[in-house]
Design a protein around this motif. Structure first.
Motif, short mmCIF file in Angstrom:
data_model
loop_
_atom_site.label_atom_id
_atom_site.label_comp_id
_atom_site.label_asym_id
_atom_site.label_seq_id
_atom_site.Cartn_x
_atom_site.Cartn_y
_atom_site.Cartn_z
N HIS A 135 21.46 -42.30 -10.29
CA HIS A 135 20.69 -41.11 -9.90
C HIS A 135 20.77 -40.87 -8.41
O HIS A 135 20.33 -41.69 -7.60
N THR A 136 21.29 -39.70 -8.05
CA THR A 136 21.29 -39.29 -6.66
C THR A 136 21.31 -37.77 -6.57
O THR A 136 21.56 -37.08 -7.57
N HIS A 137 21.05 -37.27 -5.38
CA HIS A 137 21.12 -35.84 -5.07
C HIS A 137 22.04 -35.70 -3.87
O HIS A 137 21.58 -35.69 -2.72
N LEU A 138 23.33 -35.60 -4.11
CA LEU A 138 24.28 -35.57 -3.01
C LEU A 138 24.11 -34.34 -2.12
O LEU A 138 24.50 -34.37 -0.95
N ASP A 139 23.54 -33.26 -2.67
CA ASP A 139 23.43 -32.05 -1.85
C ASP A 139 22.39 -32.18 -0.74
O ASP A 139 22.22 -31.27 0.07
N LEU A 140 21.72 -33.33 -0.66
CA LEU A 140 20.79 -33.60 0.44
C LEU A 140 21.36 -34.63 1.41
O LEU A 140 20.63 -35.20 2.22
N SER A 141 22.67 -34.83 1.35
CA SER A 141 23.30 -35.89 2.15
C SER A 141 23.64 -35.48 3.57
O SER A 141 24.25 -36.26 4.30
N ASP A 142 23.25 -34.28 3.97
CA ASP A 142 23.48 -33.87 5.36
C ASP A 142 22.29 -34.26 6.25
O ASP A 142 22.27 -33.94 7.44
N ARG A 143 21.33 -34.94 5.71
CA ARG A 143 20.14 -35.31 6.46
C ARG A 143 20.42 -36.50 7.38
O ARG A 143 21.15 -37.42 7.04
N LYS A 144 19.79 -36.48 8.56
CA LYS A 144 19.90 -37.59 9.51
C LYS A 144 18.78 -38.61 9.31
O LYS A 144 18.88 -39.75 9.74
N LYS A 145 17.69 -38.16 8.71
CA LYS A 145 16.57 -39.08 8.44
C LYS A 145 15.81 -38.58 7.22
O LYS A 145 15.98 -37.45 6.77
N ARG A 146 14.94 -39.45 6.71
CA ARG A 146 14.17 -39.11 5.53
C ARG A 146 13.16 -38.00 5.84
O ARG A 146 12.74 -37.83 6.99
N LEU A 147 12.78 -37.29 4.81
CA LEU A 147 11.87 -36.16 4.95
C LEU A 147 10.43 -36.64 4.81
O LEU A 147 10.09 -37.34 3.85
N GLY A 148 9.58 -36.25 5.77
CA GLY A 148 8.19 -36.68 5.70
C GLY A 148 8.00 -38.10 6.20
O GLY A 148 8.91 -38.71 6.78
N LYS A 149 6.82 -38.65 5.95
CA LYS A 149 6.48 -39.99 6.38
C LYS A 149 6.21 -40.87 5.16
O LYS A 149 5.91 -40.37 4.08
N PRO A 150 6.32 -42.18 5.32
CA PRO A 150 6.01 -43.07 4.20
C PRO A 150 4.62 -42.78 3.64
O PRO A 150 3.65 -42.60 4.39
N GLY A 151 4.53 -42.71 2.33
CA GLY A 151 3.26 -42.43 1.70
C GLY A 151 2.92 -40.96 1.58
O GLY A 151 1.82 -40.62 1.11
N THR A 152 3.83 -40.08 1.98
CA THR A 152 3.59 -38.64 1.84
C THR A 152 3.31 -38.30 0.38
O THR A 152 4.05 -38.75 -0.51
N PRO A 153 2.24 -37.55 0.07
CA PRO A 153 2.01 -37.15 -1.32
C PRO A 153 3.22 -36.43 -1.89
O PRO A 153 3.88 -35.65 -1.20
N MET A 154 3.54 -36.71 -3.14
CA MET A 154 4.75 -36.16 -3.75
C MET A 154 4.80 -34.64 -3.71
O MET A 154 5.84 -34.05 -3.41
N SER A 155 3.68 -33.97 -3.98
CA SER A 155 3.68 -32.50 -3.97
C SER A 155 3.99 -31.97 -2.57
O SER A 155 4.70 -30.97 -2.42
N ASP A 156 3.47 -32.62 -1.53
CA ASP A 156 3.76 -32.19 -0.17
C ASP A 156 5.24 -32.38 0.15
O ASP A 156 5.88 -31.54 0.80
N TRP A 157 5.79 -33.50 -0.32
CA TRP A 157 7.21 -33.78 -0.06
C TRP A 157 8.09 -32.77 -0.80
O TRP A 157 9.07 -32.28 -0.24
N VAL A 158 7.75 -32.46 -2.04
CA VAL A 158 8.51 -31.47 -2.80
C VAL A 158 8.47 -30.12 -2.10
O VAL A 158 9.48 -29.42 -2.00
N ARG A 159 7.31 -29.76 -1.56
CA ARG A 159 7.20 -28.49 -0.83
C ARG A 159 8.13 -28.49 0.40
O ARG A 159 8.77 -27.48 0.71
N MET A 160 8.24 -29.63 1.09
CA MET A 160 9.14 -29.73 2.23
C MET A 160 10.59 -29.51 1.80
O MET A 160 11.36 -28.81 2.47
N VAL A 161 10.96 -30.13 0.68
CA VAL A 161 12.33 -29.97 0.19
C VAL A 161 12.60 -28.51 -0.17
O VAL A 161 13.64 -27.95 0.20
N VAL A 162 11.67 -27.90 -0.88
CA VAL A 162 11.84 -26.51 -1.32
C VAL A 162 11.92 -25.56 -0.13
O VAL A 162 12.70 -24.60 -0.13
#
Length: 425
Positions: free
Chosen positions: A68-95
């Protein structure tokens, strides 16, 4: 699009201090005989008259398999959000991140190259892009592309389903990729908060008709479980914001088991994450292990600071568990070897050879490719990964595997179909 050329019927062999075939016991001073891009034999005696390369003090594994991977997010230099970010908040960042089809294709190519460098030779990618537009890359991993589908409301379900069918028909007309008759495409209904149960049923039925596997994110977060129970929370707010909310799409009091039952209709179903599956749901997966697998993404699990993963319970019940990396939006790299290392550290009671299998043969079986990749045995593709063995380790396969998992060294050499590959190809 990644294609693989026909390998000429040449014969060669490689020797390593220890070969881990996975489908058979480890072999010290092991030799892998390769012919026509596939493994002809694994043993200790070099074949007569065949060029032999001695790799020295390395452990030779099957090529790693990333379920399982999402290669279309492989242009990122670092992870999105901070450790422990609520999943809904993280999904909103991705969207909310803006990108273009061209950038997505570039990111996929970047992720494929990184995967090969990390010893990953086969992967399952969630495709939000058109795979047929990818440039030819004969040195990239063997990639099974799962077409992602989103359509939560009842109003959007018909168009979401018909859109998938159109993609599959166009892909077939354009020469969809196959691996010895196996379709290298699948269907990915995204998650319970983006795909309603009726749409999921239709998508799974379509996948079954096309003899394709299904990948579905399920029980990934406590927020998701609350959403299924009450229809409220962060995911409901995201759907409302995007004019996708339908209060009647999911019955109140729904649970992951309701979705697992739908997934049994697929020939192969990958249940992605499953961080909060209960024992009865894990037992259900175990009863359907021939067609259903659980995909564990250890470092992404750690990033979101979820409750301890139920790996020991799942394995004790007989669940087939595979490893995945998820994406660079939640993970520092796309290395399955590093996922194994984290899994070994987090689950010391799980035998190291079981963890190795999770990132090779179990992951291959999860995608329906276990007869072709994921192990070093006669008839399978000669996809291999050599990893340095730390100094001073005695000739004990358990000690060597533990030392490799306790180390940080990346793979030093990778083969795809018997050919050495690297980033530059």
């Amino acid at each position: 699009m990644i294609r693989h050329s026909v390998i000429e019927s040449t014969s060669t062999a490689v020797r390593a201090r220890v070969v881990f075939p996975v489908a058979a016991p480890p072999i010290f001073d092991g030799v892998v005989h390769i012919e026509g891009g596939k493994v002809k034999q694994v043993g200790t005696k070099p074949p007569t008259g065949v060029p032999l390369t001695d790799l020295g003090d390395v452990a030779l594994f099957p090529g790693m398999v990333n379920a399982h991977t999402h290669l279309d997010l492989s242009d990122r230099k670092k992870r999105l959000g901070k450790p422990g970010t609520p999943m809904s908040d993280w999904v909103r960042m991705v969207v909310n991140e803006r990108t273009t089809p061209k950038k997505k294709l570039s990111a996929v190519a970047t992720g494929a190259s990184q995967s090969i460098r990390q010893g990953v030779t086969t992967l399952g990618d969630i495709a939000t892009y058109d795979p047929m537009e990818l440039p030819s890359n004969e040195c990239g991993p063997r990639s099974l592309r799962f077409h992602e589908v989103i359509g939560f409301s009842q109003a959007r379900a018909p168009s979401a389903h018909s859109g998938l069918v159109k993609k599959l028909k166009r892909s077939k007309a354009d020469g969809a990729p196959e691996l010895e008759g196996m379709p290298m495409e699948g269907v990915a209904p995204h998650a319970p908060y983006t795909v309603s149960p009726p749409l999921l049923r239709n998508l799974v039925n379509t996948a079954a008709e096309w003899e394709m596997p299904v990948a579905f994110h399920l029980a990934e977060s406590k927020e998701e479980l609350d959403f299924l129970t009450t229809g409220a929370g962060g995911f409901q707010e995201i759907l409302e914001e995007r004019s996708m909310w339908d209060p009647w799409a999911v019955p109140r009091g729904s649970v992951p088991l309701d979705y697992l039952r739908i997934l049994t209709r697929a020939s192969k179903a990958l249940v992605i994450h499953g961080n909060y599956l209960e024992r009865k749901e894990l037992a259900f997966l175990a009863r359907h292990r021939d067609s259903m697998s659980l995909v564990y993404c250890p470092r992404t699990h750690n990033f979101f600071q979820h409750d301890p993963y139920p790996l020991e319970v799942a394995l004790s019940l007989g669940v087939r568990v595979a490893l995945g990396t998820d994406s660079l939006a939640s993970n520092p790299d796309l290395s399955i070897l590093n996922e194994m290392r984290i899994a070994a550290a987090r689950h010391p009671r799980v035998p190291a050879e079981v963890i190795l299998e999770m990132g090779t043969l179990a992951a291959a079986h999860a995608m329906g490719l276990g007869h072709l990749v994921g192990a070093l045995s006669a008839g399978r593709y000669a996809d291999m990964t050599a990893v340095p063995i730390p100094d001073g380790i005695p000739d004990s396969h358990a000690d060597i595997l533990a030392a490799v998992f306790g180390d940080t060294s990346p793979p030093c050499q990778t083969w795809l179909g018997g050919e050495v590959v690297d980033n530059g190809c």
